[in-house]
Design an enzyme around this catalytic site. Structure first.
Site, PDB file in Angstrom:
ATOM      1  N   GLY A 186      40.248  45.485  33.017  1.00 51.06           N
ATOM      2  CA  GLY A 186      41.299  44.934  32.171  1.00 51.06           C
ATOM      3  C   GLY A 186      41.694  45.847  31.026  1.00 51.06           C
ATOM      4  O   GLY A 186      42.871  45.945  30.667  1.00 51.06           O
ATOM      5  N   ASP A 187      40.719  46.529  30.446  1.00 51.79           N
ATOM      6  CA  ASP A 187      41.010  47.480  29.372  1.00 51.79           C
ATOM      7  C   ASP A 187      41.918  48.597  29.881  1.00 51.79           C
ATOM      8  O   ASP A 187      42.882  48.978  29.209  1.00 51.79           O
ATOM      9  CB  ASP A 187      39.706  48.057  28.817  1.00 51.79           C
ATOM     10  CG  ASP A 187      39.944  49.046  27.691  1.00 51.79           C
ATOM     11  OD1 ASP A 187      40.512  48.641  26.655  1.00 51.79           O
ATOM     12  OD2 ASP A 187      39.568  50.218  27.855  1.00 51.79           O
ATOM     13  N   ALA A 188      41.620  49.101  31.070  1.00 51.44           N
ATOM     14  CA  ALA A 188      42.450  50.166  31.655  1.00 51.44           C
ATOM     15  C   ALA A 188      43.850  49.664  31.984  1.00 51.44           C
ATOM     16  O   ALA A 188      44.840  50.365  31.751  1.00 51.44           O
ATOM     17  CB  ALA A 188      41.774  50.720  32.913  1.00 51.44           C
TER      18      ALA A 188
END
Length: 141
Positions: free
Chosen positions: A32-34
């Protein structure tokens, strides 16, 4: 996820919700961060002739634990039961590291948001994903 499943994964061929929910919440947050980073980089870059250093500073305004925690507050009322469970599981994970410029609670909320974004991305729920990503770069919806 075994090697056959890993080889079959593609953006247009998402994994099942069951498979996604079997992943560790921090693995969902990692993805999700990416996803949020790429989305935000694209958002600030398209149609801009700004230098990359300025673009980077703009991205970090949205992809930081403090900003993600604030975005999670806006998004949280819209979460369905499964998304809320993913958020809660990630938020409650024992996290060894912490963000430089965020409180522990902000870091935990940021992890919850990232996990939801990772879950939606991996399961191909693109309309929900876009709704939430738009809320991370544009504030209230």
């Amino acid at each position: 996820m075994d090697n056959n499943t890993r080889a079959d994964f593609a953006i247009l061929n998402p994994i099942s919700e069951k498979e996604a929910l079997s992943l560790h919440p921090m693995s969902l947050a990692f993805v999700g961060d990416a996803v949020q980073s790429l989305y935000t980089r694209s958002f600030v870059t398209i149609g801009s002739d700004t230098k990359t250093g300025v673009l980077h500073r703009e991205v970090t305004k949205h992809v930081s634990a403090v900003a993600q925690a604030a975005a999670s507050e806006r998004i949280h009322p819209l979460l369905n039961e499964t998304e809320a469970d993913v958020f809660r599981r990630a938020r409650n994970c024992h996290i060894q590291t912490s963000a430089k410029h965020a409180e522990r609670g902000e870091y935990r909320k940021a992890s919850g948001l990232e996990a939801v974004l990772g879950y939606l991305y991996l399961t191909g729920q693109n309309d929900r994903l876009k709704l939430f990503l738009d809320m991370t770069v544009g504030g209230e919806q």
